[in-house]
Design an enzyme around this catalytic site. Structure first.
Site, short mmCIF file in Angstrom:
data_model
loop_
_atom_site.label_atom_id
_atom_site.label_comp_id
_atom_site.label_asym_id
_atom_site.label_seq_id
_atom_site.Cartn_x
_atom_site.Cartn_y
_atom_site.Cartn_z
N ASP A 154 -22.81 -23.03 -10.12
CA ASP A 154 -24.08 -22.80 -9.40
C ASP A 154 -24.09 -21.31 -9.02
OD1 ASP A 154 -26.32 -23.23 -7.55
OD2 ASP A 154 -24.79 -23.03 -5.99
N GLU B 280 -28.22 -16.40 0.27
CA GLU B 280 -29.41 -16.95 0.92
C GLU B 280 -29.95 -16.08 2.06
OE1 GLU B 280 -31.36 -18.95 -0.39
OE2 GLU B 280 -30.14 -20.17 -1.74
N ASP C 274 -22.41 -25.47 -3.84
CA ASP C 274 -22.32 -25.18 -2.38
C ASP C 274 -23.16 -26.12 -1.53
OD1 ASP C 274 -25.00 -23.23 -1.29
OD2 ASP C 274 -24.82 -23.96 -3.35
N GLY D 156 -35.61 -24.24 -5.10
CA GLY D 156 -36.67 -23.50 -5.79
C GLY D 156 -37.55 -22.78 -4.80
N GLU E 81 -41.27 -23.96 -4.83
CA GLU E 81 -41.37 -25.30 -4.23
C GLU E 81 -41.16 -25.22 -2.72
OE1 GLU E 81 -39.59 -24.38 -6.80
OE2 GLU E 81 -40.07 -25.69 -8.50
N ASP F 221 -26.61 -19.48 -6.24
CA ASP F 221 -26.87 -19.16 -4.83
C ASP F 221 -26.00 -19.99 -3.89
OD1 ASP F 221 -30.08 -18.73 -6.01
OD2 ASP F 221 -28.94 -17.12 -5.08
C1 XBP Z 1 -30.75 -21.95 -4.75
C2 XBP Z 1 -32.20 -22.14 -4.68
C3 XBP Z 1 -33.11 -21.00 -5.04
C4 XBP Z 1 -32.89 -19.82 -4.10
C5 XBP Z 1 -34.07 -18.88 -4.12
O1 XBP Z 1 -30.43 -21.98 -6.12
O2 XBP Z 1 -32.63 -23.25 -4.41
O3 XBP Z 1 -34.42 -21.48 -4.89
O4 XBP Z 1 -32.81 -20.33 -2.76
O5 XBP Z 1 -34.27 -18.41 -5.46
P1 XBP Z 1 -28.96 -22.52 -6.63
P2 XBP Z 1 -35.73 -18.53 -6.14
O6 XBP Z 1 -29.26 -23.71 -7.52
O7 XBP Z 1 -28.39 -21.33 -7.37
O8 XBP Z 1 -28.14 -22.88 -5.41
O9 XBP Z 1 -36.71 -17.96 -5.15
O10 XBP Z 1 -35.62 -17.72 -7.41
O11 XBP Z 1 -35.92 -20.01 -6.38
MG MG Z 2 -26.44 -23.23 -4.49
#
Ligand code: XBP
Ligand code: MG
Length: 237
Positions: free
Chosen positions: A10, A19, A185, A52, A55, A12
Protein backbone atom coordinates in the site's frame (compact mmCIF):
# COMPACT_ATOMS: atom_id res chain seq x y z
CA UNK A 1 5.09 -22.74 -5.30
CA UNK A 2 3.39 -21.38 -2.22
CA UNK A 3 6.64 -20.02 -0.78
CA UNK A 4 6.70 -16.24 -0.59
CA UNK A 5 7.15 -14.87 -4.12
CA UNK A 6 5.85 -11.28 -3.95
CA UNK A 7 5.22 -8.33 -1.65
CA UNK A 8 2.33 -5.95 -2.38
CA UNK A 9 2.71 -2.50 -0.81
CA UNK A 10 0.00 0.00 0.00
CA UNK A 11 1.21 3.62 -0.38
CA UNK A 12 -0.42 6.18 1.90
CA UNK A 13 0.32 5.55 5.53
CA UNK A 14 2.43 2.47 4.68
CA UNK A 15 5.33 3.52 2.46
CA UNK A 16 5.23 6.94 4.10
CA UNK A 17 3.15 8.95 6.57
CA UNK A 18 1.55 10.97 3.80
CA UNK A 19 -1.86 11.77 5.24
CA UNK A 20 -0.82 14.98 7.00
CA UNK A 21 0.44 16.25 3.64
CA UNK A 22 -2.79 15.09 1.94
CA UNK A 23 -4.81 16.90 4.63
CA UNK A 24 -2.88 20.15 4.09
CA UNK A 25 -3.38 19.80 0.33
CA UNK A 26 -7.14 19.32 0.69
CA UNK A 27 -7.37 22.45 2.87
CA UNK A 28 -5.22 24.37 0.41
CA UNK A 29 -7.56 23.39 -2.44
CA UNK A 30 -10.65 24.43 -0.46
CA UNK A 31 -9.11 27.86 0.25
CA UNK A 32 -7.96 28.23 -3.37
CA UNK A 33 -11.53 27.54 -4.49
CA UNK A 34 -12.82 30.15 -2.01
CA UNK A 35 -14.67 27.57 0.08
CA UNK A 36 -14.90 27.98 3.86
CA UNK A 37 -14.32 24.22 4.29
CA UNK A 38 -11.50 23.30 6.64
CA UNK A 39 -10.72 19.75 7.76
CA UNK A 40 -8.89 19.39 11.10
CA UNK A 41 -7.03 16.21 12.08
CA UNK A 42 -9.93 14.79 14.09
CA UNK A 43 -12.33 15.23 11.17
CA UNK A 44 -9.80 13.92 8.65
CA UNK A 45 -9.19 10.83 10.80
CA UNK A 46 -12.90 10.08 10.45
CA UNK A 47 -13.02 11.01 6.76
CA UNK A 48 -10.15 8.61 6.04
CA UNK A 49 -12.70 5.84 6.48
CA UNK A 50 -13.63 6.80 2.92
CA UNK A 51 -10.85 5.73 0.55
CA UNK A 52 -10.11 8.00 -2.41
CA UNK A 53 -9.80 11.77 -2.29
CA UNK A 54 -12.72 12.43 -4.65
CA UNK A 55 -14.97 10.00 -2.78
CA UNK A 56 -13.89 11.57 0.53
CA UNK A 57 -14.73 15.12 -0.62
CA UNK A 58 -18.06 13.97 -2.11
CA UNK A 59 -18.97 12.23 1.16
CA UNK A 60 -18.11 15.39 3.15
CA UNK A 61 -20.09 17.63 0.77
CA UNK A 62 -23.19 15.44 0.96
CA UNK A 63 -22.93 15.00 4.73
CA UNK A 64 -22.03 18.53 5.81
CA UNK A 65 -23.36 20.76 3.01
CA UNK A 66 -26.29 18.79 1.50
CA UNK A 67 -28.06 22.03 0.61
CA UNK A 68 -25.15 23.17 -1.61
CA UNK A 69 -25.96 21.96 -5.10
CA UNK A 70 -22.92 23.24 -6.94
CA UNK A 71 -20.25 25.91 -6.98
CA UNK A 72 -20.01 28.59 -9.71
CA UNK A 73 -22.53 26.75 -11.86
CA UNK A 74 -20.57 23.56 -12.46
CA UNK A 75 -22.22 20.49 -10.96
CA UNK A 76 -21.02 18.39 -8.05
CA UNK A 77 -18.88 16.01 -10.12
CA UNK A 78 -17.12 18.76 -12.06
CA UNK A 79 -16.53 20.72 -8.87
CA UNK A 80 -15.09 17.67 -7.08
CA UNK A 81 -12.86 16.91 -10.07
CA UNK A 82 -11.61 20.51 -10.07
CA UNK A 83 -11.01 20.52 -6.31
CA UNK A 84 -9.15 17.21 -6.61
CA UNK A 85 -6.92 18.60 -9.34
CA UNK A 86 -6.08 21.59 -7.13
CA UNK A 87 -5.42 19.27 -4.20
CA UNK A 88 -3.22 16.89 -6.19
CA UNK A 89 -1.13 19.80 -7.50
CA UNK A 90 -0.69 21.11 -3.96
CA UNK A 91 0.22 17.65 -2.65
CA UNK A 92 2.68 17.05 -5.48
CA UNK A 93 4.32 20.41 -4.77
CA UNK A 94 4.61 19.67 -1.04
CA UNK A 95 6.12 16.20 -1.56
CA UNK A 96 8.44 17.58 -4.25
CA UNK A 97 9.68 20.03 -1.59
CA UNK A 98 10.43 17.28 0.92
CA UNK A 99 7.24 17.24 3.01
CA UNK A 100 7.22 13.45 3.28
CA UNK A 101 9.87 10.78 3.95
CA UNK A 102 9.54 6.99 3.68
CA UNK A 103 8.70 5.27 6.96
CA UNK A 104 11.46 3.39 8.84
CA UNK A 105 12.63 0.19 7.18
CA UNK A 106 10.60 0.67 3.99
CA UNK A 107 13.43 1.45 1.59
CA UNK A 108 15.75 -1.27 2.94
CA UNK A 109 12.97 -3.88 2.77
CA UNK A 110 12.10 -2.91 -0.81
CA UNK A 111 15.73 -2.99 -1.90
CA UNK A 112 16.61 -6.27 -0.14
CA UNK A 113 13.42 -8.00 -1.30
CA UNK A 114 14.15 -6.91 -4.87
CA UNK A 115 17.76 -8.12 -4.59
CA UNK A 116 16.52 -11.50 -3.29
CA UNK A 117 14.26 -11.93 -6.31
CA UNK A 118 10.89 -11.25 -4.70
CA UNK A 119 8.47 -9.54 -7.06
CA UNK A 120 7.28 -6.15 -5.75
CA UNK A 121 3.93 -4.51 -6.47
CA UNK A 122 1.96 -1.45 -5.39
CA UNK A 123 -1.78 -1.58 -4.68
CA UNK A 124 -3.16 1.82 -3.68
CA UNK A 125 -6.29 3.97 -3.93
CA UNK A 126 -4.24 7.12 -4.41
CA UNK A 127 -3.56 8.86 -7.71
CA UNK A 128 -0.60 7.87 -9.93
CA UNK A 129 1.05 11.30 -9.69
CA UNK A 130 1.17 10.92 -5.91
CA UNK A 131 3.02 7.60 -6.15
CA UNK A 132 5.50 8.99 -8.67
CA UNK A 133 6.38 12.16 -6.76
CA UNK A 134 6.83 10.22 -3.49
CA UNK A 135 9.02 7.46 -4.90
CA UNK A 136 10.96 9.60 -7.36
CA UNK A 137 11.98 11.80 -4.43
CA UNK A 138 12.66 8.90 -2.06
CA UNK A 139 14.27 6.35 -4.40
CA UNK A 140 15.26 8.25 -7.55
CA UNK A 141 14.15 8.56 -11.18
CA UNK A 142 14.38 4.79 -11.77
CA UNK A 143 12.06 3.88 -8.88
CA UNK A 144 9.66 2.12 -11.25
CA UNK A 145 12.32 -0.51 -12.03
CA UNK A 146 11.69 -1.96 -8.55
CA UNK A 147 7.98 -2.67 -9.09
CA UNK A 148 6.64 -5.15 -11.62
CA UNK A 149 3.01 -4.15 -11.05
CA UNK A 150 1.42 -0.84 -10.03
CA UNK A 151 -2.34 -0.68 -9.50
CA UNK A 152 -3.78 2.67 -8.37
CA UNK A 153 -6.84 4.95 -8.55
CA UNK A 154 -6.42 5.21 -12.33
CA UNK A 155 -6.56 1.43 -12.90
CA UNK A 156 -8.81 0.30 -10.03
CA UNK A 157 -11.74 2.72 -9.63
CA UNK A 158 -13.42 0.63 -6.93
CA UNK A 159 -11.65 1.81 -3.76
CA UNK A 160 -10.62 -0.17 -0.67
CA UNK A 161 -12.16 -1.96 1.21
CA UNK A 162 -13.32 -3.26 -2.18
CA UNK A 163 -10.69 -5.86 -3.17
CA UNK A 164 -10.47 -4.78 -6.84
CA UNK A 165 -7.02 -3.21 -6.62
CA UNK A 166 -5.56 -6.34 -4.99
CA UNK A 167 -7.38 -8.77 -7.28
CA UNK A 168 -6.02 -6.90 -10.31
CA UNK A 169 -2.53 -6.81 -8.80
CA UNK A 170 -2.54 -10.59 -8.27
CA UNK A 171 -3.82 -11.19 -11.80
CA UNK A 172 -1.02 -9.07 -13.28
CA UNK A 173 1.58 -10.74 -11.05
CA UNK A 174 0.34 -14.10 -12.28
CA UNK A 175 0.67 -15.51 -8.77
CA UNK A 176 -1.79 -17.17 -6.36
CA UNK A 177 -2.60 -15.05 -3.31
CA UNK A 178 -0.97 -17.77 -1.18
CA UNK A 179 2.44 -16.87 -2.67
CA UNK A 180 2.07 -13.16 -1.86
CA UNK A 181 1.91 -10.89 1.17
CA UNK A 182 0.35 -7.42 1.51
CA UNK A 183 1.67 -4.58 3.67
CA UNK A 184 -0.96 -2.05 4.78
CA UNK A 185 -1.75 0.62 7.39
CA UNK A 186 -5.55 0.79 7.61
CA UNK A 187 -8.68 -1.26 8.24
CA UNK A 188 -9.94 -0.55 4.71
CA UNK A 189 -6.65 -1.72 3.28
CA UNK A 190 -6.62 -4.84 5.44
CA UNK A 191 -10.19 -5.72 4.44
CA UNK A 192 -9.40 -5.27 0.75
CA UNK A 193 -6.23 -7.41 0.93
CA UNK A 194 -7.84 -10.17 3.01
CA UNK A 195 -10.86 -10.24 0.68
CA UNK A 196 -8.39 -10.90 -2.15
CA UNK A 197 -6.92 -13.79 -0.11
CA UNK A 198 -3.69 -12.06 0.95
CA UNK A 199 -1.94 -12.51 4.25
CA UNK A 200 -1.39 -8.95 5.46
CA UNK A 201 1.15 -7.20 7.68
CA UNK A 202 -0.15 -3.99 9.29
CA UNK A 203 2.02 -1.00 10.20
CA UNK A 204 -0.42 1.46 11.85
CA UNK A 205 0.11 5.23 12.00
CA UNK A 206 -1.39 8.19 13.86
CA UNK A 207 -4.50 8.16 11.66
CA UNK A 208 -5.15 4.41 11.84
CA UNK A 209 -3.84 3.26 15.24
CA UNK A 210 -7.42 2.95 16.53
CA UNK A 211 -8.61 0.77 13.61
CA UNK A 212 -9.73 -2.87 14.00
CA UNK A 213 -6.95 -5.03 12.53
CA UNK A 214 -8.65 -8.40 13.13
CA UNK A 215 -7.49 -10.73 10.38
CA UNK A 216 -4.00 -9.27 10.04
CA UNK A 217 -1.15 -11.79 9.96
CA UNK A 218 0.92 -9.42 12.12
CA UNK A 219 0.60 -5.84 13.44
CA UNK A 220 4.02 -4.18 13.93
CA UNK A 221 4.84 -0.52 14.77
CA UNK A 222 6.86 -0.15 11.54
CA UNK A 223 9.14 -2.10 9.20
CA UNK A 224 12.40 -1.02 10.89
CA UNK A 225 13.14 -4.54 12.16
CA UNK A 226 11.20 -6.48 9.54
CA UNK A 227 13.49 -8.14 7.01
CA UNK A 228 12.72 -10.58 4.20
CA UNK A 229 13.71 -13.56 6.36
CA UNK A 230 11.17 -12.48 8.97
CA UNK A 231 8.43 -12.17 6.35
CA UNK A 232 9.28 -15.63 4.99
CA UNK A 233 9.05 -17.03 8.54
CA UNK A 234 5.67 -15.35 9.12
CA UNK A 235 4.32 -16.39 5.71
CA UNK A 236 1.97 -19.30 6.17
CA UNK A 237 1.72 -21.41 3.06
C1 XBP B 1 -5.07 6.36 0.83
C2 XBP B 1 -6.25 7.04 0.27
C3 XBP B 1 -6.04 8.18 -0.70
C4 XBP B 1 -5.28 9.32 -0.04
C5 XBP B 1 -5.48 10.61 -0.81
O1 XBP B 1 -4.59 5.54 -0.21
O2 XBP B 1 -7.36 6.63 0.56
O3 XBP B 1 -7.33 8.61 -1.06
O4 XBP B 1 -5.83 9.53 1.27
O5 XBP B 1 -5.03 10.43 -2.15
P1 XBP B 1 -3.82 4.13 0.13
P2 XBP B 1 -6.02 10.82 -3.37
O6 XBP B 1 -4.66 3.05 -0.51
O7 XBP B 1 -2.47 4.31 -0.51
O8 XBP B 1 -3.73 4.00 1.64
O9 XBP B 1 -6.52 12.21 -3.09
O10 XBP B 1 -5.13 10.74 -4.60
O11 XBP B 1 -7.11 9.78 -3.34
MG1 MG C 1 -2.94 3.25 3.27
Amino acid sequence: MNSLQALVFDVDGTLADTESAHLAAFNHAFAEQGLDWHWDEAMYTRLLEISGGKERMTHYWKQVHPDMKDIDGSGLTDTIDHLHALKTAAYENAVQNGAVALRPGVLSLIQSAHQQGLRLAIATTTSPVNIAVLLRNAIGPDWKDLFVVIEDASTAPKKKPHPQVYVQTLARLGLPSSACMAIEDSANGLRAAVAAGLQTIITPNQFTAHHDFTGALKVVPDLADVHVEQLRAWHQH
